[in-house]
Design a protein around this motif. Structure first.
Motif, PDB file in Angstrom:
ATOM      1  N   LYS A  25       0.831  -1.200   0.000  1.00  0.00           N
ATOM      2  CA  LYS A  25       0.000   0.000   0.000  1.00  0.00           C
ATOM      3  C   LYS A  25       0.866   1.251   0.000  1.00  0.00           C
ATOM      4  O   LYS A  25       0.585   2.219  -0.722  1.00  0.00           O
ATOM      5  CB  LYS A  25      -0.909  -0.024   1.220  1.00  0.00           C
ATOM      6  CG  LYS A  25      -1.935   1.090   1.240  1.00  0.00           C
ATOM      7  CD  LYS A  25      -2.865   0.938   2.429  1.00  0.00           C
ATOM      8  CE  LYS A  25      -3.919   2.059   2.424  1.00  0.00           C
ATOM      9  NZ  LYS A  25      -4.842   1.919   3.572  1.00  0.00           N
ATOM     10  N   GLN A  26       1.926   1.240   0.802  1.00  0.00           N
ATOM     11  CA  GLN A  26       2.834   2.382   0.840  1.00  0.00           C
ATOM     12  C   GLN A  26       3.570   2.548  -0.482  1.00  0.00           C
ATOM     13  O   GLN A  26       3.768   3.670  -0.957  1.00  0.00           O
ATOM     14  CB  GLN A  26       3.843   2.201   1.982  1.00  0.00           C
ATOM     15  CG  GLN A  26       3.221   2.296   3.372  1.00  0.00           C
ATOM     16  CD  GLN A  26       4.231   2.017   4.468  1.00  0.00           C
ATOM     17  OE1 GLN A  26       5.302   1.467   4.214  1.00  0.00           O
ATOM     18  NE2 GLN A  26       3.876   2.380   5.702  1.00  0.00           N
ATOM     19  N   ARG A  27       3.958   1.415  -1.107  1.00  0.00           N
ATOM     20  CA  ARG A  27       4.652   1.478  -2.395  1.00  0.00           C
ATOM     21  C   ARG A  27       3.737   2.058  -3.475  1.00  0.00           C
ATOM     22  O   ARG A  27       4.157   2.892  -4.289  1.00  0.00           O
ATOM     23  CB  ARG A  27       5.136   0.088  -2.796  1.00  0.00           C
ATOM     24  CG  ARG A  27       6.077   0.102  -3.991  1.00  0.00           C
ATOM     25  CD  ARG A  27       6.517  -1.302  -4.379  1.00  0.00           C
ATOM     26  NE  ARG A  27       7.194  -1.959  -3.278  1.00  0.00           N
ATOM     27  CZ  ARG A  27       6.713  -3.018  -2.635  1.00  0.00           C
ATOM     28  NH1 ARG A  27       5.535  -3.522  -2.977  1.00  0.00           N
ATOM     29  NH2 ARG A  27       7.389  -3.559  -1.651  1.00  0.00           N
ATOM     30  N   ALA A  28       2.472   1.627  -3.481  1.00  0.00           N
ATOM     31  CA  ALA A  28       1.528   2.145  -4.473  1.00  0.00           C
ATOM     32  C   ALA A  28       1.312   3.645  -4.288  1.00  0.00           C
ATOM     33  O   ALA A  28       1.193   4.388  -5.260  1.00  0.00           O
ATOM     34  CB  ALA A  28       0.204   1.399  -4.354  1.00  0.00           C
ATOM     35  N   GLN A  33       3.514   5.736  -3.070  1.00  0.00           N
ATOM     36  CA  GLN A  33       4.732   6.413  -3.522  1.00  0.00           C
ATOM     37  C   GLN A  33       4.826   6.456  -5.040  1.00  0.00           C
ATOM     38  O   GLN A  33       5.266   7.447  -5.626  1.00  0.00           O
ATOM     39  CB  GLN A  33       5.960   5.720  -2.936  1.00  0.00           C
ATOM     40  CG  GLN A  33       6.080   5.870  -1.430  1.00  0.00           C
ATOM     41  CD  GLN A  33       7.209   5.038  -0.860  1.00  0.00           C
ATOM     42  OE1 GLN A  33       7.828   4.246  -1.577  1.00  0.00           O
ATOM     43  NE2 GLN A  33       7.471   5.193   0.433  1.00  0.00           N
ATOM     44  N   GLU A  34       4.405   5.368  -5.719  1.00  0.00           N
ATOM     45  CA  GLU A  34       4.462   5.324  -7.180  1.00  0.00           C
ATOM     46  C   GLU A  34       3.472   6.284  -7.815  1.00  0.00           C
ATOM     47  O   GLU A  34       3.685   6.787  -8.917  1.00  0.00           O
ATOM     48  CB  GLU A  34       4.193   3.894  -7.653  1.00  0.00           C
ATOM     49  CG  GLU A  34       5.320   2.920  -7.301  1.00  0.00           C
ATOM     50  CD  GLU A  34       4.985   1.494  -7.683  1.00  0.00           C
ATOM     51  OE1 GLU A  34       3.825   1.253  -8.087  1.00  0.00           O
ATOM     52  OE2 GLU A  34       5.880   0.625  -7.581  1.00  0.00           O
ATOM     53  N   ASP A  35       2.373   6.557  -7.149  1.00  0.00           N
ATOM     54  CA  ASP A  35       1.370   7.496  -7.666  1.00  0.00           C
ATOM     55  C   ASP A  35       1.828   8.921  -7.353  1.00  0.00           C
ATOM     56  O   ASP A  35       1.235   9.631  -6.544  1.00  0.00           O
ATOM     57  CB  ASP A  35       0.016   7.200  -7.032  1.00  0.00           C
ATOM     58  CG  ASP A  35      -1.083   8.076  -7.616  1.00  0.00           C
ATOM     59  OD1 ASP A  35      -0.887   8.573  -8.743  1.00  0.00           O
ATOM     60  OD2 ASP A  35      -2.103   8.264  -6.939  1.00  0.00           O
ATOM     61  N   ILE A  36       2.922   9.332  -8.043  1.00  0.00           N
ATOM     62  CA  ILE A  36       3.559  10.611  -7.717  1.00  0.00           C
ATOM     63  C   ILE A  36       2.681  11.806  -8.041  1.00  0.00           C
ATOM     64  O   ILE A  36       2.835  12.880  -7.471  1.00  0.00           O
ATOM     65  CB  ILE A  36       4.907  10.745  -8.454  1.00  0.00           C
ATOM     66  CG1 ILE A  36       4.691  10.615  -9.969  1.00  0.00           C
ATOM     67  CG2 ILE A  36       5.902   9.717  -7.955  1.00  0.00           C
ATOM     68  CD1 ILE A  36       5.975  10.854 -10.754  1.00  0.00           C
ATOM     69  N   TRP A  37       1.777  11.685  -9.030  1.00  0.00           N
ATOM     70  CA  TRP A  37       0.907  12.809  -9.397  1.00  0.00           C
ATOM     71  C   TRP A  37      -0.377  12.831  -8.579  1.00  0.00           C
ATOM     72  O   TRP A  37      -1.175  13.737  -8.713  1.00  0.00           O
ATOM     73  CB  TRP A  37       0.549  12.735 -10.887  1.00  0.00           C
ATOM     74  CG  TRP A  37       1.764  12.816 -11.780  1.00  0.00           C
ATOM     75  CD1 TRP A  37       2.337  11.817 -12.461  1.00  0.00           C
ATOM     76  CD2 TRP A  37       2.557  13.983 -11.999  1.00  0.00           C
ATOM     77  NE1 TRP A  37       3.449  12.260 -13.131  1.00  0.00           N
ATOM     78  CE2 TRP A  37       3.618  13.600 -12.866  1.00  0.00           C
ATOM     79  CE3 TRP A  37       2.483  15.310 -11.557  1.00  0.00           C
ATOM     80  CZ2 TRP A  37       4.574  14.494 -13.288  1.00  0.00           C
ATOM     81  CZ3 TRP A  37       3.452  16.192 -11.996  1.00  0.00           C
ATOM     82  CH2 TRP A  37       4.478  15.792 -12.847  1.00  0.00           C
ATOM     83  N   GLY A  38      -0.577  11.801  -7.788  1.00  0.00           N
ATOM     84  CA  GLY A  38      -1.784  11.766  -6.981  1.00  0.00           C
ATOM     85  C   GLY A  38      -3.045  11.620  -7.792  1.00  0.00           C
ATOM     86  O   GLY A  38      -4.098  12.144  -7.439  1.00  0.00           O
ATOM     87  N   LEU A  39      -2.942  10.911  -8.965  1.00  0.00           N
ATOM     88  CA  LEU A  39      -4.097  10.781  -9.851  1.00  0.00           C
ATOM     89  C   LEU A  39      -5.218   9.999  -9.195  1.00  0.00           C
ATOM     90  O   LEU A  39      -6.393  10.358  -9.304  1.00  0.00           O
ATOM     91  CB  LEU A  39      -3.673  10.096 -11.163  1.00  0.00           C
ATOM     92  CG  LEU A  39      -2.627  10.888 -11.983  1.00  0.00           C
ATOM     93  CD1 LEU A  39      -2.239  10.093 -13.216  1.00  0.00           C
ATOM     94  CD2 LEU A  39      -3.187  12.254 -12.377  1.00  0.00           C
TER      95      LEU A  39
END
Length: 417
Positions: free
Chosen positions: A362-365, A367-373
């Protein structure tokens, strides 16, 4: 002899409350219940008295016909399981005289014997064997360790009429000896002679410096020496500047501090031992650990973390019988109980690992969603839902007002006709 086997009253769901008395000395003593815990071999047969409240004092006792161990062997035996993973608390039993008021039992009540585990912090896991003699309580001079894992363990104390004792854990001897030697019941038999003095010329030095060894004449033990090339300045005025001292430089011939070699002392006499004499204050006491009117077994404890289960209480004068009872109670359950505990702990570890894995994913996902889409989509959906909720009452209100207007118009038209 006396109490005998107390296990049958524990197996009766209601019988134990009739046999055991809760002290009323304090109003906030912790409560016991009859339970076998999480791990057991037989759920009913393995039930014992379990502490149920954290950070509490406990005071519970059972009375039996008074007896004496004079000229008799006394065996005190019970089992205890700290399946909660005890960090600070007692797991011992006490034997009291018949004069004890059970409803007023407390930590200061006089007892004869205190025996069992006493744990307080990491590494401080003592097996207490405290015996009463002539108005004082005496601890065993040895450092005895109890078991601190979560399995049931059997503790046995044997006091023999010949003034010897034995302590067993899980039916295995861990210590034993003479009562006089391992407790300070009496003054020592021998004392140091108060008039003896070590001779002034007594030589206790095992090795000495060789008196024949001499420092070589060319031995350089100065680490720094004056610089031989340094010259006093021509304008140096000793009256004004003091005595001129040249600068120091490292001594290239420096060998370190010289020490004579060490040899065995030819006059060595060994360590002087202070002579001993018979202690005039010593008097043998054949009554050590002879207790009369033993009549109450109690659990007088403090526990930070509750959950300990006490079971298989036994007082007897037969060592072999006690060992047999231990094998037929603790011995039957120990392997199954341990296997069950290990399986449970392994399942708990797997569960914790899975939860930790989900948390990391959950934390990795995130972090990967850098634009907060994903978050924006969720926010937009929430906003749309809120707008729809706000518009719905307005639309319903408009419809109601239109219906009312139509009715009013109809009534007006009817009046005109």
């Amino acid at each position: 002899m006396g109490l005998g086997d107390m296990r049958p009253c524990l197996k009766d769901p209601n019988g134990w409350t009739k046999r055991w008395v809760q002290s009323k000395h304090q109003s906030d003593y912790g409560k016991f219940r009859l339970d076998s815990g999480k791990f057991y071999q037989d759920k009913e047969r393995d039930k014992g008295l379990q502490t149920t409240e954290d950070a509490k004092f406990y005071a519970l006792s059972a009375r039996f016909k008074p007896f004496s161990n004079e000229n008799e062997t006394l065996v005190v035996q019970f089992s205890v399981k700290h399946e909660q993973g005890i960090d600070c608390g007692g797991g011992y039993v006490k034997l009291f005289p018949a004069t004890l008021n059970q409803e007023d039992m407390h930590s200061e009540s006089q007892y004869y014997i205190m025996f069992g585990p006493d744990i307080c912090g990491f590494g401080n896991n003592r097996l207490q064997v405290i015996l009463y003699h002539r108005g004082k309580y005496h601890e065993n001079n040895k450092t005895l360790k109890c078991r601190i894992n979560k399995d049931t363990h059997l503790y046995t104390l044997i006091l023999r009429p010949n003034a010897t004792y034995e302590v067993k854990i899980d039916n295995e001897k861990v210590t034993g000896g003479e009562l006089e030697a391992d407790w300070d019941f009496l003054p020592p038999k021998k004392i140091k002679d108060p008039y003896a003095r070590k001779p002034r010329k007594w030589d206790e030095r095992l090795q000495i410096e060789d008196p024949e060894d001499k420092k070589p004449e060319d031995w350089q033990d100065s680490e720094f020496i004056p610089d031989p090339d340094a010259k006093k300045p021509d304008d140096w005025n000793e009256a004004m500047d003091g005595v001129w001292e040249g600068p120091l430089i490292p001594n290239v011939k420096y060998k370190g501090e010289w020490k004579p070699r060490i040899i065995d002392n030819p006059n060595y006499q060994g360590e002087w031992i202070h002579p001993e004499i018979d202690n005039p204050k010593y008097r043998p006491d054949p009554t050590i650990c002879h207790y009369h009117n033993i009549s109450v077994l109690g659990l007088d404890l403090w526990q930070v973390k509750s959950g300990s289960i006490f079971d298989n209480f036994l007082l007897t004068n037969d060592e072999e019988f006690a060992e047999e009872v231990g094998n037929m109670t603790w011995g039957l359950r120990k392997d199954v109980e341990q296997q069950w505990r290990e399986l449970y702990e392994e399942m708990e570890k797997q569960k914790e690992a899975e939860e930790a894995k989900k948390k990391r994913e959950k934390q990795r996902a995130k972090q990967e969603d850098i634009w907060g889409l994903d978050e924006e989509d969720e926010e937009e959906n929430e906003e749309d839902a809120e707008e729809e909720a706000e518009e719905r009452p307005k639309q319903e209100g408009s419809g109601e007002r239109a219906s009312v207007d139509q009715k009013e118009a109809h009534f007006e038209q009817k009046d005109e006709l």
